[in-house]
Every structure is written in C-alpha cells, then in structure tokens.
Motif scaffolding. Structure first.
Motif, PDB file in Angstrom:
ATOM      1  N   ALA A  12      37.119  23.569  46.875  1.00 13.51           N
ATOM      2  CA  ALA A  12      37.276  22.296  47.591  1.00 13.51           C
ATOM      3  C   ALA A  12      36.282  22.213  48.748  1.00 13.51           C
ATOM      4  CB  ALA A  12      38.704  22.156  48.103  1.00 13.51           C
ATOM      5  N   ILE A  13      36.141  23.297  49.509  1.00  8.16           N
ATOM      6  CA  ILE A  13      35.207  23.288  50.638  1.00  8.16           C
ATOM      7  C   ILE A  13      33.772  23.169  50.134  1.00  8.16           C
ATOM      8  CG2 ILE A  13      34.225  24.729  52.470  1.00  8.16           C
ATOM      9  CD1 ILE A  13      37.034  25.591  53.199  1.00  8.16           C
ATOM     10  N   ALA A  14      33.455  23.955  49.111  1.00  7.36           N
ATOM     11  CA  ALA A  14      32.095  23.892  48.552  1.00  7.36           C
ATOM     12  C   ALA A  14      31.793  22.476  48.068  1.00  7.36           C
ATOM     13  CB  ALA A  14      31.961  24.892  47.409  1.00  7.36           C
ATOM     14  N   GLY A  15      32.753  21.882  47.405  1.00  9.00           N
ATOM     15  CA  GLY A  15      32.562  20.537  46.857  1.00  9.00           C
ATOM     16  C   GLY A  15      32.303  19.497  47.932  1.00  9.00           C
ATOM     17  N   LEU A  16      32.908  19.687  49.097  1.00 10.55           N
ATOM     18  CA  LEU A  16      32.739  18.709  50.172  1.00 10.55           C
ATOM     19  C   LEU A  16      31.391  18.837  50.883  1.00 10.55           C
ATOM     20  CD1 LEU A  16      36.295  18.666  51.792  1.00 10.55           C
ATOM     21  CD2 LEU A  16      35.141  16.722  50.739  1.00 10.55           C
ATOM     22  N   ILE A  17      30.840  20.052  50.946  1.00  6.34           N
ATOM     23  CA  ILE A  17      29.636  20.234  51.780  1.00  6.34           C
ATOM     24  C   ILE A  17      28.384  20.564  50.981  1.00  6.34           C
ATOM     25  CG2 ILE A  17      31.010  20.935  53.787  1.00  6.34           C
ATOM     26  CD1 ILE A  17      30.167  23.845  53.194  1.00  6.34           C
TER      27      ILE A  17
ATOM     28  N   THR B 179      35.247  31.888  52.171  1.00  5.89           N
ATOM     29  CA  THR B 179      36.585  31.302  52.039  1.00  5.89           C
ATOM     30  C   THR B 179      37.516  32.381  51.503  1.00  5.89           C
ATOM     31  OG1 THR B 179      36.213  30.530  49.773  1.00  5.89           O
ATOM     32  CG2 THR B 179      35.676  28.984  51.550  1.00  5.89           C
ATOM     33  N   ALA B 180      38.790  32.327  51.922  1.00  2.00           N
ATOM     34  CA  ALA B 180      39.745  33.352  51.485  1.00  2.00           C
ATOM     35  C   ALA B 180      41.086  32.714  51.177  1.00  2.00           C
ATOM     36  CB  ALA B 180      39.901  34.431  52.560  1.00  2.00           C
ATOM     37  N   GLU B 181      41.577  32.922  49.962  1.00  2.00           N
ATOM     38  CA  GLU B 181      42.836  32.313  49.532  1.00  2.00           C
ATOM     39  C   GLU B 181      43.542  33.237  48.550  1.00  2.00           C
ATOM     40  OE1 GLU B 181      41.805  28.836  46.974  1.00  2.00           O
ATOM     41  OE2 GLU B 181      39.791  29.676  47.138  1.00  2.00           O
ATOM     42  N   GLU B 182      44.861  33.217  48.614  1.00  2.00           N
ATOM     43  CA  GLU B 182      45.660  34.000  47.659  1.00  2.00           C
ATOM     44  C   GLU B 182      46.013  33.070  46.504  1.00  2.00           C
ATOM     45  OE1 GLU B 182      49.057  35.833  49.507  1.00  2.00           O
ATOM     46  OE2 GLU B 182      49.878  36.439  47.583  1.00  2.00           O
ATOM     47  N   ALA B 183      44.998  32.721  45.753  1.00  2.00           N
ATOM     48  CA  ALA B 183      45.161  31.733  44.675  1.00  2.00           C
ATOM     49  C   ALA B 183      43.973  31.845  43.740  1.00  2.00           C
ATOM     50  CB  ALA B 183      45.221  30.322  45.258  1.00  2.00           C
ATOM     51  N   ASN B 184      44.119  31.229  42.586  1.00  6.23           N
ATOM     52  CA  ASN B 184      43.030  31.240  41.621  1.00  6.23           C
ATOM     53  C   ASN B 184      41.780  30.601  42.230  1.00  6.23           C
ATOM     54  OD1 ASN B 184      41.504  31.402  39.306  1.00  6.23           O
ATOM     55  ND2 ASN B 184      42.849  30.115  38.045  1.00  6.23           N
ATOM     56  N   ARG B 185      40.638  31.228  41.982  1.00  5.51           N
ATOM     57  CA  ARG B 185      39.399  30.715  42.576  1.00  5.51           C
ATOM     58  C   ARG B 185      39.028  29.342  41.993  1.00  5.51           C
ATOM     59  NH1 ARG B 185      35.315  33.598  43.316  1.00  5.51           N
ATOM     60  NH2 ARG B 185      36.155  35.671  42.914  1.00  5.51           N
ATOM     61  N   ILE B 186      39.511  29.056  40.777  1.00  2.00           N
ATOM     62  CA  ILE B 186      39.182  27.767  40.149  1.00  2.00           C
ATOM     63  C   ILE B 186      40.108  26.686  40.698  1.00  2.00           C
ATOM     64  CG2 ILE B 186      39.113  26.480  37.976  1.00  2.00           C
ATOM     65  CD1 ILE B 186      38.440  29.154  36.590  1.00  2.00           C
ATOM     66  N   GLY B 187      39.519  25.708  41.308  1.00  2.05           N
ATOM     67  CA  GLY B 187      40.312  24.591  41.819  1.00  2.05           C
ATOM     68  C   GLY B 187      41.048  24.875  43.107  1.00  2.05           C
ATOM     69  N   GLY B 188      40.632  25.917  43.820  1.00  2.00           N
ATOM     70  CA  GLY B 188      41.312  26.271  45.059  1.00  2.00           C
ATOM     71  C   GLY B 188      40.529  25.860  46.295  1.00  2.00           C
ATOM     72  N   LEU B 189      40.859  26.522  47.417  1.00  2.00           N
ATOM     73  CA  LEU B 189      40.250  26.175  48.702  1.00  2.00           C
ATOM     74  C   LEU B 189      38.729  26.325  48.679  1.00  2.00           C
ATOM     75  CD1 LEU B 189      40.501  25.523  51.772  1.00  2.00           C
ATOM     76  CD2 LEU B 189      40.713  27.995  52.139  1.00  2.00           C
ATOM     77  N   GLY B 190      38.265  27.444  48.115  1.00  2.00           N
ATOM     78  CA  GLY B 190      36.812  27.689  48.083  1.00  2.00           C
ATOM     79  C   GLY B 190      36.076  26.572  47.375  1.00  2.00           C
TER      80      GLY B 190
ATOM     81  N   ASN C 291      46.765  24.849  43.744  1.00  2.00           N
ATOM     82  CA  ASN C 291      45.642  24.204  43.060  1.00  2.00           C
ATOM     83  C   ASN C 291      46.147  23.001  42.268  1.00  2.00           C
ATOM     84  OD1 ASN C 291      45.341  26.991  43.633  1.00  2.00           O
ATOM     85  ND2 ASN C 291      43.512  27.119  42.371  1.00  2.00           N
ATOM     86  N   ILE C 292      47.259  23.186  41.556  1.00  2.00           N
ATOM     87  CA  ILE C 292      47.841  22.088  40.776  1.00  2.00           C
ATOM     88  C   ILE C 292      48.260  20.956  41.708  1.00  2.00           C
ATOM     89  CG2 ILE C 292      49.840  21.385  39.372  1.00  2.00           C
ATOM     90  CD1 ILE C 292      49.947  24.218  38.269  1.00  2.00           C
ATOM     91  N   MET C 293      48.965  21.306  42.765  1.00  2.00           N
ATOM     92  CA  MET C 293      49.486  20.271  43.662  1.00  2.00           C
ATOM     93  C   MET C 293      48.353  19.494  44.329  1.00  2.00           C
ATOM     94  SD  MET C 293      52.753  20.007  43.504  1.00  2.00           S
ATOM     95  CE  MET C 293      52.714  20.376  41.785  1.00  2.00           C
ATOM     96  N   CYS C 294      47.267  20.196  44.681  1.00  2.00           N
ATOM     97  CA  CYS C 294      46.127  19.504  45.308  1.00  2.00           C
ATOM     98  C   CYS C 294      45.504  18.492  44.355  1.00  2.00           C
ATOM     99  CB  CYS C 294      45.062  20.510  45.744  1.00  2.00           C
ATOM    100  SG  CYS C 294      45.475  21.359  47.279  1.00  2.00           S
ATOM    101  N   SER C 295      45.626  18.722  43.065  1.00  2.00           N
ATOM    102  CA  SER C 295      44.964  17.827  42.105  1.00  2.00           C
ATOM    103  C   SER C 295      45.788  16.572  41.830  1.00  2.00           C
ATOM    104  CB  SER C 295      44.683  18.572  40.799  1.00  2.00           C
ATOM    105  OG  SER C 295      45.903  18.833  40.128  1.00  2.00           O
ATOM    106  N   ILE C 296      46.994  16.477  42.380  1.00  2.00           N
ATOM    107  CA  ILE C 296      47.828  15.287  42.165  1.00  2.00           C
ATOM    108  C   ILE C 296      47.557  14.273  43.279  1.00  2.00           C
ATOM    109  CG2 ILE C 296      50.193  14.402  41.967  1.00  2.00           C
ATOM    110  CD1 ILE C 296      51.081  17.080  40.958  1.00  2.00           C
ATOM    111  N   PRO C 297      47.119  13.061  42.923  1.00  2.00           N
ATOM    112  CA  PRO C 297      46.904  12.036  43.958  1.00  2.00           C
ATOM    113  C   PRO C 297      48.171  11.790  44.782  1.00  2.00           C
ATOM    114  CG  PRO C 297      45.970  11.332  41.865  1.00  2.00           C
ATOM    115  CD  PRO C 297      46.730  12.591  41.586  1.00  2.00           C
ATOM    116  N   ASN C 298      47.988  11.414  46.028  1.00  2.00           N
ATOM    117  CA  ASN C 298      49.071  11.109  46.986  1.00  2.00           C
ATOM    118  C   ASN C 298      49.780  12.340  47.540  1.00  2.00           C
ATOM    119  OD1 ASN C 298      48.591   8.398  46.510  1.00  2.00           O
ATOM    120  ND2 ASN C 298      50.317   8.144  45.117  1.00  2.00           N
ATOM    121  N   MET C 299      49.471  13.523  47.020  1.00  2.00           N
ATOM    122  CA  MET C 299      50.207  14.712  47.467  1.00  2.00           C
ATOM    123  C   MET C 299      49.502  15.360  48.659  1.00  2.00           C
ATOM    124  SD  MET C 299      52.872  16.592  46.933  1.00  2.00           S
ATOM    125  CE  MET C 299      53.445  16.196  45.283  1.00  2.00           C
TER     126      MET C 299
END
Lengths: 281, 316
Positions: free
Chosen positions: B258-263, B245-256, B125-133
């Motif tokens: 991100a997908i929800a935000g896009l669609i 969506t299913a991820e082994e990560a915190n629900r805040i700022g994760g895959l779920g 989640n942290i890494m996804c929030s960094i631009p260029n990463m």
C-alpha cells in the motif's frame, strides 16, 4: 377486511405487476417470475399490514421489510413508487447508470431497509433489527421475505436458530414457495424436503397462506404477529410468474427477456385481469 | 519494559464506553473469553448477544442492529471475523456503510499454538480491499483503548485487528489519537521504518540494533492501515536514505504494498518490505519462535534497513 379493501388490494397487486413489466420493458432481462409471485404479498404488506410512511422513511418506529430474495426487488420498487417514496420517472431508469434504482436492494433508495441479493443473509439482518427494536422497546415489526430456492443457503438456518434462541417474536418471515429457481424446478435443482418440519424443529411457528389470496395473506400476518415468545414463518403458496400465462411456472422468466409481442401480450393479460376484477366489483 | 494485554484493553474499553453509551451492543461467537468481550457480558448482560459458533449470522445480525440505530461491536478470531464472514461484511456492512465495529482478535501469528487454521496472515489485507472499510491495527494496549473510543464517533464500518499476546507499551495515554494519522514513535535520520501492530515493538528493538551500528532509524506507527494518507508518508520519507515497512501479515496486499503503491514514482528511495512471505502459519510453543521462523524479528528488520541503505550507497 371488508370487500372494498380486498378489491383495493387485488387491484393494487395488479398495478404492481404492471409497474414491474414497465420496469423490465422490451429486450432487457428482468426478474419477472419471482417478482410477480410476490405481488399480492407486497400489496398486503405495504398497503394494509405495515406501519410505514413515505414522508418519514427513517422514522425509528416504522415497520421494516427486508427482501432477502433481493433479485425480486422490482416488485418492492413497484410498491414503494405507488406509496410515493420516489418519483414515478425512476421506474423507467431502473438499473441505468445514473438511475436511483439499483439491480438489487440498496440503502441509497428510500424505503429499502437492507442490502440484499447475495442470498441467505436477509433473515440475519432482520433478526438484528428485531433485537435492536426490542432493546429499545419499540413496537415495530420486522418482515423478511425469503425465496424457496434460497432455503439451501446455510446462513439462513443459523439465523433461524438465532431467532428462536432469542425468542424473537417481533419478526415474521415468509417463504415465497413458487417452486422454481434460476435453473429449474426446486425439486430437480436441489431437493429440500419437509420444509415445514424443518422450520418447526428450529423452533418456529409455521403458517400457510394462499399467496395470491390477499385475505389469506392478511389473516396469516395477523396470526403471525399475535404469536408470542417465538418467531413465525408464513409459507406462501405461489405461482412463479403469476399473471402472465406464458411466463407462469417456468424458469425462463426467472430473469427473462420480453420481446415486443410477448411484452404486449403480458400487458394485455394484466389489463384484462384488472378489468375483470373491476367488472365483478 | 512494561507489557500489557491488548485484548484485555479491548474488553475493558467496551465496558467503560458502554457505561455512558447505551447504544453499544456486543456480539460474540463463543470466543468471548479469548477476545475479552466477556467483560461486557458481565457488566451489561442485556446488551450482550452470544451468537453461538455462527460468524456469518453474527456479522449480518450486527448489520441489522446498526441499521436500527445500535452501535454493535462483534468479535471473534481475526481469521473467522474477516474470512468466514467476508461476503456478509461486504454486502450487509460495507456497502450500506453500517456502523458495525468488527474486532479480529488473535490476529497474525499471535495464536501460536493453534496453527495455520487459526492464524490470520491475510485478515487486514482482505479488509483493506473492501470499499468503505476502515482498518485499524493497534501497536499496544493503550492505543487499543484510544481506538475503541475513536471508533464510536467514526461514521461507517471499522475493522480492528488485535494481538493475542501482551506487548510492550509505546504510546502514551494522555496524547491525542485520530483515525487515519501516523504516529512517530522514535525519531531518526537515516532510514524510516513504517511499522504496524506488533511490528512496532520489533522495529523499536531494530532501531536500537541499528543505532549500535551507527544508523539512525525513525519508527512510525501506522496503526491506521486504512485510510492511509500519502501526505503522512511523504512527511516521514523526506530526507531519509531508505524506507522499510514491517507488518505481521502477508506481503501481498499489505502495508508495504500500500505504501509503495502510493509513493511509487515520486519518492526515489530503496525500499524493503518485512512481512510474511505469502505462506500460512504453523503451530509453535511460543510467539517468538514463530516471529523468528517467519522473518519478523528485530534482526530481520535491522538487516532489511541495512540492505536498503547499502543499495542506495551502491547506486550513488
């Protein structure tokens, strides 16, 4: 170094100070203090010691300078501009929305080697460059300039250990010992006693230079480059804000603002010092 | 089902790629025997840098190496890779788009015994929030191998998140792999499950459970957490009745999220997120116990799918 070279480097240092003042201008904040304390060091590095060429800023064989105390980048821009890395007009647009020159070192700027400004990281980056250059058997040298206030950053000591662990000798570090940091005198803000012993005990060769004496700086750089099997540090005894009387030895101009009158006086003092040098010559 | 170690695959991939590509250098912070970067040390000791237990210096040193033309891979536990050296990654690596490859090993809850200080619920989640990463999260050892190769031709920094435990292999060695693409692992018509990392495995098991209950589930492996392409998501949601969506990560700022935000606003389907509910991990004797405790099993995913589909039935 002959007398002519010495006079040339002294005049260059004053020109770099003038460039910095022009960049800061009137009514805008700018890091005069820690830029000015490095004027002679930048003059010696860029106009004497380092093998760099503005026409080939990405030549893999070039020497590198990482300004770990990135807030002093104005003095580096001053030098890069004089060498022709970018047009002089960019100096007037420093920190502007569409200008080339950012408030801290950025890789988008020709001649800048690393993104610094979050303090304590430049030495690590320099060690990485030095290790990579050694792997490629390139003779290039890496220079890293740190601040004295910056010495409280823990990562810098990790890098100090790494450099001596890997016996890095194609890197020379500097500490700009101007004894003032953002909020006051370094001895009052956060005491770091026995700096020389600390660096010695971390496996570094420690040298001392008079930071406003181009000959002393150049001689110590030569000495540092000749040391084999361990990294070298040059402690630069400097004056924060050097060259402008009212801005010397004070935290006020660490990132200060010049009003009309102060700006005029500052420019006058720099011009006077330059003229006096020329008369002596 | 055949299981394989992802971290072993990572270490072996470094050795194989390092043979031809002599610009590859590897840095480690005293965890090489866990991350398996130790294999590279054995093969090419002159290009392996043991940096000691100093992750911040390791990150910035890798940046310096990249700026001088090398292709550094550095590894440590995910929690330290992403957390301990966040600002170093941000300033020295991400801002200048340095070609540094960061391996966050023992990610999620997979280091079950070591507990919350060593389990990373938020690294990706942290890494996804960094631009260029760019952020990768392989579902198995075979995909890990392909990712290491893909990272070599990729421009800019990459974070790869690697599970500590052996996981079933769902991907094939002989198919193409491209950073930023999603891969459908199982076809289905009722519900689409977007899963990442270990949750691909759990989602495949969930699809079996759902099939027994008469629900056809599609499983999509989202192994590139960033970039996440909207058109790929839309392709798989088309014609479905619900999204999970299913991820082994915190629900805040994760895959779920991100997908929800896009669609959101475009795809009008019930949506269920299976993730760690904003809490840290804890020690356990085994990985399965933790997945059960944190709601990350096939049963949880299947129930989420049933719940989402039921919501739609009520609404219609």
């Amino acid at each position: 170094m002959d007398d002519q070279k010495i006079r040339h480097l002294q005049a260059t240092a004053q020109q770099l100070r003038r460039n910095v003042l022009e960049m800061i201008g009137i009514g805008k904040a700018g890091h005069w203090g820690g830029s000015s304390s490095l004027a002679e060091t930048m003059a010696v590095l860029y106009f004497h010691a380092m093998r760099v060429d503005a026409r080939e800023p990405c030549n893999p064989a070039r020497d590198r300078l990482v300004l770990s105390k990135g807030h002093a980048v104005l003095i580096q821009y001053a030098a890069l501009c004089e060498l022709g890395y970018f047009p002089r007009e960019e100096l007037k647009r420093v920190k502007s929305l569409d200008g080339l020159l950012q408030g801290h070192p950025d890789l988008t700027i020709p001649g800048i080697e690393a993104v610094t400004g979050s303090l304590g990281q430049g030495l690590s980056i320099g060690v990485g460059m030095a290790l990579a250059l050694r792997l490629e058997k390139r003779p290039a040298h890496v220079f890293v300039i740190m601040g004295d206030g910056e010495q409280s950053e823990g990562q810098l000591w990790e890098a100090a250990m790494a450099a001596s662990n890997f016996e890095v000798d194609n890197l020379t570090a500097f500490i700009d010992l101007n004894r003032i940091q953002a909020t006051g005198h370094t001895d009052e803000v956060f005491r770091i006693p026995d700096l020389v012993q600390k660096w010695n005990s971390f496996g570094w060769e420690v040298l001392n230079a008079r930071g406003h004496d181009v000959t002393s700086i150049a001689e110590n750089i030569d000495k540092a480059r000749s040391i084999k099997g361990k990294p070298a540090l040059i402690i630069l005894e400097t004056i924060k804000g050097k060259g402008v009387s009212f801005a010397e030895n004070t935290a006020t101009y660490h990132n200060g603002v010049f009003d009309d009158a102060r700006f005029a006086q500052a420019m006058h003092e720099i011009a006077l010092a330059t003229d006096m040098r020329e008369e002596v010559a | 089902m055949e299981t394989k170690s992802l971290r072993l695959a990572y270490g072996e991939a470094l050795v194989e790629e390092g043979r031809a590509n002599t610009d590859i250098v590897v840095l480690e912070a005293d965890l090489g025997k866990s991350t398996m970067s130790c294999l590279f040390k054995d093969a090419y000791p002159e290009r392996y840098f043991e940096m000691g237990i100093a992750e911040q210096n390791m990150a910035s040193t890798a940046a310096g190496m990249a700026l001088a033309g090398k292709v550094p891979f550095y590894s440590t536990f995910a929690v330290f890779a992403a957390g301990r050296a966040y600002d170093q990654i941000r300033c020295a690596i991400a801002i200048p788009e340095a070609n540094v490859r960061i391996c966050g090993s023992s990610c999620g809850l997979s280091d079950f015994g070591d507990g919350k200080t060593h389990q990373s619920v938020e690294d990706a989640n942290i890494m996804c929030s960094i631009p260029n990463m760019t952020v990768l999260n392989p579902c198995d050892a075979v995909e890990t191998r392909k990712m290491v190769r893909a990272m070599l031709s990729h421009k800019g920094p990459v974070y790869i998140r690697i599970n500590r435990n052996e996981l079933p292999v769902y991907t094939a060695a002989d198919t193409d792999y491209e950073i930023g693409r999603m891969y459908r692992i199982r076809k289905g018509s009722d519900v689409v499950i977007f899963a990442t990392g270990s949750m691909v495995w759990k989602s495949m098991l969930a699809a079996d459970l759902l099939e027994a209950a008469g629900i056809s589930a599609e499983v999509v492996n989202v192994s590139s957490l960033k970039p996440l392409r909207k058109e790929e998501i839309l392709k798989y949601t088309l014609g479905k009745k619900a999204i999970v969506t299913a991820e082994e990560a915190n629900r805040i700022g994760g895959l779920g999220c991100a997908i929800a935000g896009l669609i959101i606003g475009e795809v009008h389907l019930p949506f269920a997120q299976v993730a760690i509910d904003d809490q840290f991990g804890t020690s356990a004797y085994g990985y399965d116990e933790l997945l059960e405790r944190y709601g990350l099993t096939e049963r949880h995913i299947a129930e989420a799918a049933c719940g989402a589909i039921a919501k739609r039935a009520i609404r219609h």
